[in-house]
Motif scaffolding. Sequence first.
Motif, PDB file in Angstrom:
ATOM      1  N   CYS A 188       0.863  -1.181   0.000  1.00 41.29           N
ATOM      2  CA  CYS A 188       0.000   0.000   0.000  1.00 41.29           C
ATOM      3  C   CYS A 188       0.896   1.227   0.000  1.00 41.29           C
ATOM      4  O   CYS A 188       1.770   1.361   0.841  1.00 41.29           O
ATOM      5  CB  CYS A 188      -0.894  -0.038   1.239  1.00 41.29           C
ATOM      6  N   THR A 189       0.680   2.091  -0.982  1.00 46.00           N
ATOM      7  CA  THR A 189       1.539   3.270  -1.110  1.00 46.00           C
ATOM      8  C   THR A 189       0.836   4.547  -0.666  1.00 46.00           C
ATOM      9  O   THR A 189       1.344   5.644  -0.882  1.00 46.00           O
ATOM     10  CB  THR A 189       1.988   3.434  -2.581  1.00 46.00           C
ATOM     11  N   CYS A 190      -0.334   4.389  -0.076  1.00 47.04           N
ATOM     12  CA  CYS A 190      -1.071   5.571   0.380  1.00 47.04           C
ATOM     13  C   CYS A 190      -0.248   6.340   1.414  1.00 47.04           C
ATOM     14  O   CYS A 190       0.369   5.740   2.282  1.00 47.04           O
ATOM     15  CB  CYS A 190      -2.383   5.161   1.040  1.00 47.04           C
ATOM     16  N   TYR A 244      -9.272   0.818   6.300  1.00 43.97           N
ATOM     17  CA  TYR A 244      -8.617   1.156   5.039  1.00 43.97           C
ATOM     18  C   TYR A 244      -9.615   1.039   3.891  1.00 43.97           C
ATOM     19  O   TYR A 244     -10.315   0.035   3.758  1.00 43.97           O
ATOM     20  CB  TYR A 244      -7.426   0.212   4.809  1.00 43.97           C
ATOM     21  N   CYS A 271      -5.396   0.605  -2.702  1.00 42.08           N
ATOM     22  CA  CYS A 271      -4.266  -0.084  -3.350  1.00 42.08           C
ATOM     23  C   CYS A 271      -4.517  -1.568  -3.597  1.00 42.08           C
ATOM     24  O   CYS A 271      -3.660  -2.259  -4.138  1.00 42.08           O
ATOM     25  CB  CYS A 271      -3.005   0.055  -2.503  1.00 42.08           C
TER      26      CYS A 271
END
Length: 302
Positions: free
Chosen positions: A121-123, A144, A148
């Motif tokens: 997850c790149t959030c 969440y 992603c």
Amino acid sequence: MNNSVSFADVNGNRARDYRGRLAPSPTGLLHLGHARTFWIAARRAQEHRGTLILRNEDLDPQRSRAEFVQAMLEDLTWLGIKWTEGPDCGGPYGPYSQSERRSHYLEAWRRLLDNGWIYPCTCSRKDLALAASAPNDVDDEPIYPGRCRELIKPSQVDAPAGANWRFRVPEWKTIAFDDLHLGSQSFVPGKDFGDFLVWRRDDVPAYQLAVVMDDALMKITEVVRGADLLKSTARQILIFRALGLPVPAYYHCDLLRDDRGERMAKRHDSAGIRHLREIGLTPDQVLRKAETLLASEQNPGS
Ligand SMILES: [Zn+2]
């Protein structure tokens, strides 16, 4: 020595001898709530003529302190709690400090990745704050939103560093378990919690993943912990199942409230075992004091 997990071996731990654990994290001094939970864990191990393990949950290098490890060993000993495996005395399933068990957590990460259970997850923190619905519990991570989930198809990944790794929860499939103290429990992934972290961007394994691997590798048959971790238990059951590991039995203890009715936390120095000891209380008096602080609404009259 048996430090490897046999993922195929799902014959439960339950038929084997009772193995319980105390799992404090050295991020502060122990308080009355811990004293009571650990006392119950010790008593249950004794009643079952089982083995009690002390595990030092020093996973987070930013928050763990060596002086707190020393203090928790001293405070537990002062309370009269005895363990026969731990960081101070060794044992067949060591090491007993999480900071020394990284290879096991990596093994679990790899296994979850290979089977499609986790994704990077790149959030950013900001993305999450904007998108997430507020959690019901202030101590819990926000649900969440799944941004992603399908974005990246990890293929050639050698190490978890650099991304937050999340567990893909089976949404709306109820997770139920019978708690040995609080009775039947059920949680719904997607509603009660979302895709949760198993590995942090700063390359620290998340609590849920580490605890599952440790409980499995240390052959824990019963977990005694505070009722604040019920939802966390549901998450851990998902990881146990994903890894094909036997799920231990659970006994969640009632929570304590302080004099103002707030939940006990490490910042409450007046409820610290060290403090109570210094003002002259005996271990018995400390444990009796803990009983008077039981949160009545969480005590189902048992
Ligand atoms: Zn994300």
